[in-house]
Design a protein around this motif. Sequence first.
Motif, PDB file in Angstrom:
ATOM      1  N   GLU A  16      41.408  36.677  45.641  1.00  0.00           N
ATOM      2  CA  GLU A  16      39.548  36.840  46.232  1.00  0.00           C
ATOM      3  C   GLU A  16      38.545  36.537  44.855  1.00  0.00           C
ATOM      4  OE1 GLU A  16      38.008  38.740  49.874  1.00  0.00           O
ATOM      5  OE2 GLU A  16      38.784  37.129  51.377  1.00  0.00           O
ATOM      6  N   ALA A  17      38.880  37.686  44.469  1.00  0.00           N
ATOM      7  CA  ALA A  17      38.703  37.926  43.339  1.00  0.00           C
ATOM      8  C   ALA A  17      38.535  37.095  41.917  1.00  0.00           C
ATOM      9  CB  ALA A  17      38.963  39.499  42.758  1.00  0.00           C
ATOM     10  N   ALA A  18      39.955  36.527  42.231  1.00  0.00           N
ATOM     11  CA  ALA A  18      40.537  35.916  41.261  1.00  0.00           C
ATOM     12  C   ALA A  18      40.129  34.805  40.937  1.00  0.00           C
ATOM     13  CB  ALA A  18      42.687  35.562  41.275  1.00  0.00           C
ATOM     14  N   GLU A  43      37.022  34.136  42.439  1.00  0.00           N
ATOM     15  CA  GLU A  43      35.429  34.271  42.210  1.00  0.00           C
ATOM     16  C   GLU A  43      35.340  33.885  40.141  1.00  0.00           C
ATOM     17  OE1 GLU A  43      31.817  35.182  41.220  1.00  0.00           O
ATOM     18  OE2 GLU A  43      32.483  34.063  42.961  1.00  0.00           O
ATOM     19  N   GLU A  44      36.964  35.005  39.906  1.00  0.00           N
ATOM     20  CA  GLU A  44      36.441  35.398  38.153  1.00  0.00           C
ATOM     21  C   GLU A  44      36.939  33.429  38.136  1.00  0.00           C
ATOM     22  OE1 GLU A  44      36.831  37.219  35.052  1.00  0.00           O
ATOM     23  OE2 GLU A  44      36.042  37.834  36.872  1.00  0.00           O
ATOM     24  N   GLU A  45      37.582  32.679  38.187  1.00  0.00           N
ATOM     25  CA  GLU A  45      37.287  30.716  38.015  1.00  0.00           C
ATOM     26  C   GLU A  45      36.025  30.552  38.205  1.00  0.00           C
ATOM     27  OE1 GLU A  45      39.071  28.188  36.060  1.00  0.00           O
ATOM     28  OE2 GLU A  45      39.988  30.292  36.211  1.00  0.00           O
ATOM     29  N   ARG A  46      35.527  31.046  39.409  1.00  0.00           N
ATOM     30  CA  ARG A  46      34.159  30.264  39.184  1.00  0.00           C
ATOM     31  C   ARG A  46      33.200  31.123  37.822  1.00  0.00           C
ATOM     32  NH1 ARG A  46      35.156  30.850  44.947  1.00  0.00           N
ATOM     33  NH2 ARG A  46      34.587  32.964  44.791  1.00  0.00           N
ATOM     34  N   ARG A  47      33.496  32.238  37.995  1.00  0.00           N
ATOM     35  CA  ARG A  47      32.328  33.318  37.141  1.00  0.00           C
ATOM     36  C   ARG A  47      33.450  32.113  35.576  1.00  0.00           C
ATOM     37  NH1 ARG A  47      30.453  37.948  37.614  1.00  0.00           N
ATOM     38  NH2 ARG A  47      30.567  38.073  35.817  1.00  0.00           N
ATOM     39  N   ARG A  48      34.023  31.917  35.423  1.00  0.00           N
ATOM     40  CA  ARG A  48      34.766  31.203  33.657  1.00  0.00           C
ATOM     41  C   ARG A  48      34.257  30.407  33.424  1.00  0.00           C
ATOM     42  NH1 ARG A  48      38.623  31.495  29.920  1.00  0.00           N
ATOM     43  NH2 ARG A  48      39.996  29.514  29.214  1.00  0.00           N
ATOM     44  N   SER A  49      34.137  28.918  34.701  1.00  0.00           N
ATOM     45  CA  SER A  49      33.782  27.525  34.785  1.00  0.00           C
ATOM     46  C   SER A  49      32.124  27.658  34.161  1.00  0.00           C
ATOM     47  CB  SER A  49      34.371  27.173  35.860  1.00  0.00           C
ATOM     48  OG  SER A  49      35.137  27.260  36.095  1.00  0.00           O
ATOM     49  N   ARG A  50      31.412  28.978  35.203  1.00  0.00           N
ATOM     50  CA  ARG A  50      30.193  29.654  35.158  1.00  0.00           C
ATOM     51  C   ARG A  50      29.779  29.596  33.448  1.00  0.00           C
ATOM     52  NH1 ARG A  50      28.988  32.777  38.209  1.00  0.00           N
ATOM     53  NH2 ARG A  50      29.261  31.477  40.451  1.00  0.00           N
ATOM     54  N   ALA A  51      30.757  29.956  33.476  1.00  0.00           N
ATOM     55  CA  ALA A  51      30.646  30.404  31.303  1.00  0.00           C
ATOM     56  C   ALA A  51      30.562  29.229  30.333  1.00  0.00           C
ATOM     57  CB  ALA A  51      31.339  31.585  31.095  1.00  0.00           C
ATOM     58  N   SER A 105      50.644  50.624  41.278  1.00  0.00           N
ATOM     59  CA  SER A 105      50.552  51.773  42.216  1.00  0.00           C
ATOM     60  C   SER A 105      49.276  51.594  41.675  1.00  0.00           C
ATOM     61  CB  SER A 105      50.885  53.593  42.784  1.00  0.00           C
ATOM     62  OG  SER A 105      50.796  54.407  41.073  1.00  0.00           O
ATOM     63  N   LYS A 106      48.450  51.231  40.474  1.00  0.00           N
ATOM     64  CA  LYS A 106      46.841  51.614  40.171  1.00  0.00           C
ATOM     65  C   LYS A 106      46.906  49.737  40.559  1.00  0.00           C
ATOM     66  CE  LYS A 106      48.267  56.253  38.277  1.00  0.00           C
ATOM     67  NZ  LYS A 106      47.951  56.866  37.181  1.00  0.00           N
ATOM     68  N   VAL A 107      47.298  48.723  40.253  1.00  0.00           N
ATOM     69  CA  VAL A 107      46.964  47.012  39.509  1.00  0.00           C
ATOM     70  C   VAL A 107      47.370  46.085  40.227  1.00  0.00           C
ATOM     71  CG1 VAL A 107      45.756  48.648  37.238  1.00  0.00           C
ATOM     72  CG2 VAL A 107      48.126  46.344  37.891  1.00  0.00           C
ATOM     73  N   PHE A 108      46.489  44.998  40.553  1.00  0.00           N
ATOM     74  CA  PHE A 108      46.923  44.243  41.271  1.00  0.00           C
ATOM     75  C   PHE A 108      47.356  43.153  39.925  1.00  0.00           C
ATOM     76  CE2 PHE A 108      45.092  45.716  45.150  1.00  0.00           C
ATOM     77  CZ  PHE A 108      46.276  44.956  46.221  1.00  0.00           C
ATOM     78  N   ILE A 109      48.272  42.144  39.860  1.00  0.00           N
ATOM     79  CA  ILE A 109      48.170  40.951  38.964  1.00  0.00           C
ATOM     80  C   ILE A 109      48.437  40.075  39.540  1.00  0.00           C
ATOM     81  CG2 ILE A 109      49.153  39.659  37.333  1.00  0.00           C
ATOM     82  CD1 ILE A 109      48.486  43.016  36.673  1.00  0.00           C
ATOM     83  N   GLU A 110      47.644  39.389  39.491  1.00  0.00           N
ATOM     84  CA  GLU A 110      46.979  37.983  40.824  1.00  0.00           C
ATOM     85  C   GLU A 110      46.406  37.206  40.066  1.00  0.00           C
ATOM     86  OE1 GLU A 110      47.104  35.807  43.559  1.00  0.00           O
ATOM     87  OE2 GLU A 110      48.087  37.703  43.732  1.00  0.00           O
ATOM     88  N   SER A 111      46.951  35.736  39.525  1.00  0.00           N
ATOM     89  CA  SER A 111      46.594  34.102  38.550  1.00  0.00           C
ATOM     90  C   SER A 111      46.235  34.503  37.441  1.00  0.00           C
ATOM     91  CB  SER A 111      45.309  33.844  39.308  1.00  0.00           C
ATOM     92  OG  SER A 111      45.638  33.505  40.635  1.00  0.00           O
ATOM     93  N   GLY A 112      47.436  35.862  36.794  1.00  0.00           N
ATOM     94  CA  GLY A 112      47.008  36.573  35.478  1.00  0.00           C
ATOM     95  C   GLY A 112      45.867  37.389  34.666  1.00  0.00           C
ATOM     96  N   LEU A 113      45.762  38.052  36.374  1.00  0.00           N
ATOM     97  CA  LEU A 113      44.383  38.979  36.038  1.00  0.00           C
ATOM     98  C   LEU A 113      45.130  40.374  36.145  1.00  0.00           C
ATOM     99  CD1 LEU A 113      41.680  36.322  37.700  1.00  0.00           C
ATOM    100  CD2 LEU A 113      41.755  36.711  35.382  1.00  0.00           C
ATOM    101  N   VAL A 114      44.334  40.823  35.386  1.00  0.00           N
ATOM    102  CA  VAL A 114      44.360  42.628  36.410  1.00  0.00           C
ATOM    103  C   VAL A 114      42.964  42.785  36.764  1.00  0.00           C
ATOM    104  CG1 VAL A 114      44.840  44.813  35.193  1.00  0.00           C
ATOM    105  CG2 VAL A 114      45.859  42.731  34.239  1.00  0.00           C
TER     106      VAL A 114
END
Length: 305
Positions: A77-79, A81-89, A54-63
């Motif tokens: 959408e957040a997942a 964006e996180e993949e884009r952030r990973r590629s950028r890093a 009830s407090k978190v989502f699990i999406e594509s291995g992300l909390v």
Amino acid sequence: MLDQTQKDDMLAYSKIAEASGGLLTLKDLAELLGIDATEKELEESICSDESLSSKVFIESGLVLIRHPGSDRGSAREAAEEEERRRSRAMANVEAARAFARLLSKDTVFVAVAGTNSYLSAAVSDDIDFYCITKTDGMWAFMLKSLILSRVFSLLGRPTPPFDFSFVMDEKRANEELSRPKGALYARDTLNARVISGSDAYRTILENASWMKSYFPTLYERRLAEVGSREGRDLPGRRGSRIMNSWLFLTLGSYVALRAWILNRNLAKQGRTDAIFKTWIGPGRLEYASRRYDELGKMYQGLEKR
């Protein structure tokens, strides 16, 4: 599977990741909690727990923390964006690796720190360097680094600015890093993306065994990744104490003035969370923003538990 303390810690780590602008992976979560579980097992445990799901989502291995109005669509959408952030890093780490080749003669250790070390970089994030130089050679290193980074900028290189946010000489680093500090300091050091100086990094970890009390699984993994020393310890290289002192007084004064001007501009822009403190000495240059201090306070809540 998770006891109440682990559930509380999971939520705290997820909020810390969110406050940093990124997301927590199930893999990192298992390591931070120090539990022996696969990502799938951890996901099943979270999703089957009514209070956690009830407090978190699990999406594509992300909390992801649930917020009012958030749903599966926003989680996806957040997942993404996180993949884009990973590629950028990852691209930023490679850019830092190329730049660091120019600094190898002046350093005993070079790593990437900050959001890039966590593989979650925003478009506006700089590339933060974590460097240890030879003793009495830090300000000669800073002079060279600032000139070269300026040259890179003038050449129009498609990389974010280089930021030397944590630099110490070898003597100061051996003294400073062996002293017990907080969980945030420990996690940042353990997450550093080492570019050169694996032997020096192993020495840092061995001398800072206090980090193990916060993150035992992560600490042991990093020690194992570094492996044994490649050879016998060699006497530490030294620079010129006279030259270092002169550059500290001159270049150090310029760096302090530039930091003061930048903080004034940040204050005028209303970006108070980006205002930073600066520590400058003959063997030390370190920056820490108010945002970083707030993250430290979030970790202190974990330490008290």
